[in-house]
Design an enzyme around this catalytic site. Structure first.
Site, short mmCIF file in Angstrom:
data_model
loop_
_atom_site.label_atom_id
_atom_site.label_comp_id
_atom_site.label_asym_id
_atom_site.label_seq_id
_atom_site.Cartn_x
_atom_site.Cartn_y
_atom_site.Cartn_z
N ASP A 84 -14.37 -4.82 0.66
CA ASP A 84 -13.73 -3.96 -0.34
C ASP A 84 -14.49 -4.07 -1.67
O ASP A 84 -14.72 -5.18 -2.16
CB ASP A 84 -12.27 -4.44 -0.49
CG ASP A 84 -11.41 -3.48 -1.28
OD1 ASP A 84 -11.74 -2.28 -1.34
OD2 ASP A 84 -10.38 -3.93 -1.83
N ASN A 229 -5.66 2.22 0.85
CA ASN A 229 -5.80 0.78 0.61
C ASN A 229 -4.54 0.20 -0.04
O ASN A 229 -4.06 0.74 -1.05
CB ASN A 229 -6.96 0.51 -0.35
CG ASN A 229 -8.31 0.89 0.23
OD1 ASN A 229 -8.38 1.41 1.33
ND2 ASN A 229 -9.35 0.62 -0.51
N ASN A 231 -2.97 -3.54 -1.38
CA ASN A 231 -3.18 -4.97 -1.64
C ASN A 231 -2.02 -5.57 -2.43
O ASN A 231 -1.28 -6.42 -1.92
CB ASN A 231 -4.51 -5.17 -2.38
CG ASN A 231 -4.80 -6.63 -2.67
OD1 ASN A 231 -4.26 -7.52 -2.02
ND2 ASN A 231 -5.64 -6.89 -3.65
#
Ligand code: 13P
Length: 287
Positions: A84, A229, A231
């Site tokens: 990433d 994505n 996180n």
């Protein structure tokens, strides 16, 4: 076996759903994400920042851990281990170590330099059968000490980078890492639409998946986003579950540290969070 993201994301782009990139930080997170992907029969992308890789021991450790879990847990769904926001040097090191996919983030370079470096990285990655993501227009917020301002990418620059043969493209459309401020203007869907039109069939990536409402996610998917994505939301879930467990006095104080007990609520919280995202992204049953 680890696979590049190309096939799973071309399929997602065609089928109008998205595959989640869930960032990993340790063994428990990785195990929770892989088990959920298998239960949901969803392809999955494990995101690894350079900082997280360093924390876990290094790129080789990450590849060894993920391959070991795939084997020991009997994971059959497609799994990619993806660097990433990789740097030029980090991208090369991750490829050497056996990552199946990398992001080369040259968005902080002037566009000419981003093009030159991305071109080199695309050639290197493809010569090894590794997929590659590039970025145009930096994503806002802070990640691993790198602070971006949340630019809206230029569609013309996106086309220049997409034409280099990148497998997937991340374009800044007002998205940021971490929590969105109360006065956030939302995603620039008009720009996303232009980028999707101009870049042909290159699947697009939406960074900063934390805190984006399901209807916005679905609209982004309808406009070419095939990878999302996540996180921060998983970090919050892990932290809250662990804190609740300890504050309830269940941490067996004085009896030693038993990670199997203390980290179990966090593990369950990651599993629940990943399942929810896979349902919203539409990747359940797509393995
Ligand atoms: P969030 O931390 O906002 O979920 O973003 C994750 C991300 O985009 C990783 O590249």
């Amino acid at each position: 076996m680890l696979v590049p993201v190309t096939e799973m994301l071309n399929k997602a782009y065609e089928g109008k759903y998205a595959v989640g990139q869930f960032n990993i930080n340790n063994l428990e997170w990785t195990k929770a994400i892989l088990l959920t992907a298998e239960e949901q029969q969803s392809p999955v992308i494990l995101g690894v920042s350079e900082g997280a890789a360093k924390y876990m021991g290094g790129f080789n450790t990450v590849v060894g851990m993920v391959n070991g879990l795939i084997q020991d847990l009997g994971i059959t769904v497609p799994v990619a281990t993806h660097l990433d926001h990789g740097s030029y040097e980090g991208g090369k090191a991750a490829m050497e170590a056996g990552f199946s996919s990398i992001m080369f983030d040259g968005s902080h370079y002037p566009i000419e330099e981003n093009i030159t470096k991305t071109k080199e990285m695309v050639e290197l990655a493809h010569s090894k059968g590794i997929s590659i993501e590039a970025e145009v227009g930096s994503i806002g917020g802070e990640e691993d000490g790198v602070v971006g301002t949340g630019e809206i990418a230029s569609p013309e620059e996106c086309k220049l980078i997409a034409d280099l043969g990148v497998d997937i493209l991340a374009a800044g459309i007002g998205n940021i890492h971490g929590a969105y401020p109360d006065d956030w203007k939302g995603l620039a869907f008009d720009v996303l639409e232009t980028i999707n039109d101009i870049t042909g069939s290159t699947p697009l990536v939406l960074h900063g998946g934390t805190g984006i409402a399901a209807d916005m996610i679905q609209k982004a998917i309808s406009l070419g986003v095939a990878k999302i994505n996540v996180n921060t939301e998983l970090q919050w879930a892990f932290q809250q579950a662990t804190r609740a467990y300890i504050e309830a006095g269940k941490d067996l104080a004085g009896k030693g540290f038993d990670p199997r007990k203390i980290l179990a609520p966090g593990f369950d919280a990651i599993k629940a969070g990943v399942k929810e995202k896979m349902e919203i992204f539409g990747s359940v049953g797509q393995a």
